[in-house]
Design an enzyme around this catalytic site. Structure first.
Site, mmCIF file in Angstrom:
data_model
loop_
_atom_site.group_PDB
_atom_site.id
_atom_site.type_symbol
_atom_site.label_atom_id
_atom_site.label_comp_id
_atom_site.label_asym_id
_atom_site.label_seq_id
_atom_site.Cartn_x
_atom_site.Cartn_y
_atom_site.Cartn_z
ATOM 1 N N THR A 25 3.884 24.221 47.928
ATOM 2 C CA THR A 25 2.590 24.643 47.380
ATOM 3 C C THR A 25 1.750 25.396 48.407
ATOM 4 O OG1 THR A 25 1.519 22.542 47.934
ATOM 5 C CG2 THR A 25 2.583 22.692 45.770
ATOM 6 N N ASP A 26 0.721 26.065 47.891
ATOM 7 C CA ASP A 26 -0.196 26.811 48.753
ATOM 8 C C ASP A 26 -1.511 26.051 48.903
ATOM 9 O OD1 ASP A 26 -1.611 27.168 46.366
ATOM 10 O OD2 ASP A 26 -1.071 29.275 46.159
ATOM 11 N N ALA A 27 -2.507 26.702 49.459
ATOM 12 C CA ALA A 27 -3.800 26.055 49.696
ATOM 13 C C ALA A 27 -4.476 25.612 48.398
ATOM 14 C CB ALA A 27 -4.720 26.993 50.471
ATOM 15 N N ILE A 30 -0.858 24.799 44.208
ATOM 16 C CA ILE A 30 0.098 25.269 43.205
ATOM 17 C C ILE A 30 1.287 25.874 43.945
ATOM 18 C CG2 ILE A 30 -1.655 25.664 41.439
ATOM 19 C CD1 ILE A 30 -1.441 28.656 42.025
#
Length: 153
Positions: A25-27, A30
């Protein structure tokens, strides 16, 4: 995690489950968009293994390998931490030295209906390792892929 498929290696669609972890996931919590290409790669590798095509053996015995020559993706819904994705592989086109696959990542949350997260098209070229020039797909593998492709919906 075990690969799931509905029957024999000649089924037109192959599905591979992938659980989403923090590292995916990203910041925004997601799935990072580029990771779908990694998920597609993993499902393709398992699909080939399921068909009996060992990529290491293909390289060692025939000096050939499949490389991605083109990829496109469309993102529909975000997948999140702990989601289960089912990534499908389906042959769209089979040529003498390449094949084009349709791949889709479906989000499965509990008992609800799967939701499409990402759909992509990936073109694989068969190349010789020594000079990276196109090579015909071996007759045995081409025949196997043609039998899978002929089992259309």
């Amino acid at each position: 995690m075990n690969t799931t498929d509905t029957a024999t290696p000649t089924q037109p669609v192959f599905n591979h489950p992938i659980r989403i972890y923090w590292e995916d996931t990203d910041a925004g919590s997601i799935v990072y968009y580029a990771n779908y290409l990694k998920f597609f790669e993993r499902a393709r590798s398992e699909w080939l293994r399921h068909l009996g095509v060992e990529q290491g053996a293909l390289l060692a015995n025939e000096g050939c390998m499949f490389v991605v020559s083109e990829a496109a993706a469309k993102y529909h819904r975000p997948a999140r931490i702990d989601d289960l994705l089912n990534v499908s592989v389906h042959i769209k086109h089979l040529g003498q030295a390449s094949l084009t696959l349709q791949q889709t990542a479906w989000i499965q949350r509990g008992d609800s209906q799967p939701v499409m997260a990402c759909q992509g098209t990936v073109r694989l070229a068969c190349v010789r390792q020594l000079d990276m020039k196109p090579a015909k797909i071996s007759p045995q593998i081409a025949e196997l892929l043609a039998s899978v492709q002929s089992n259309t919906f």
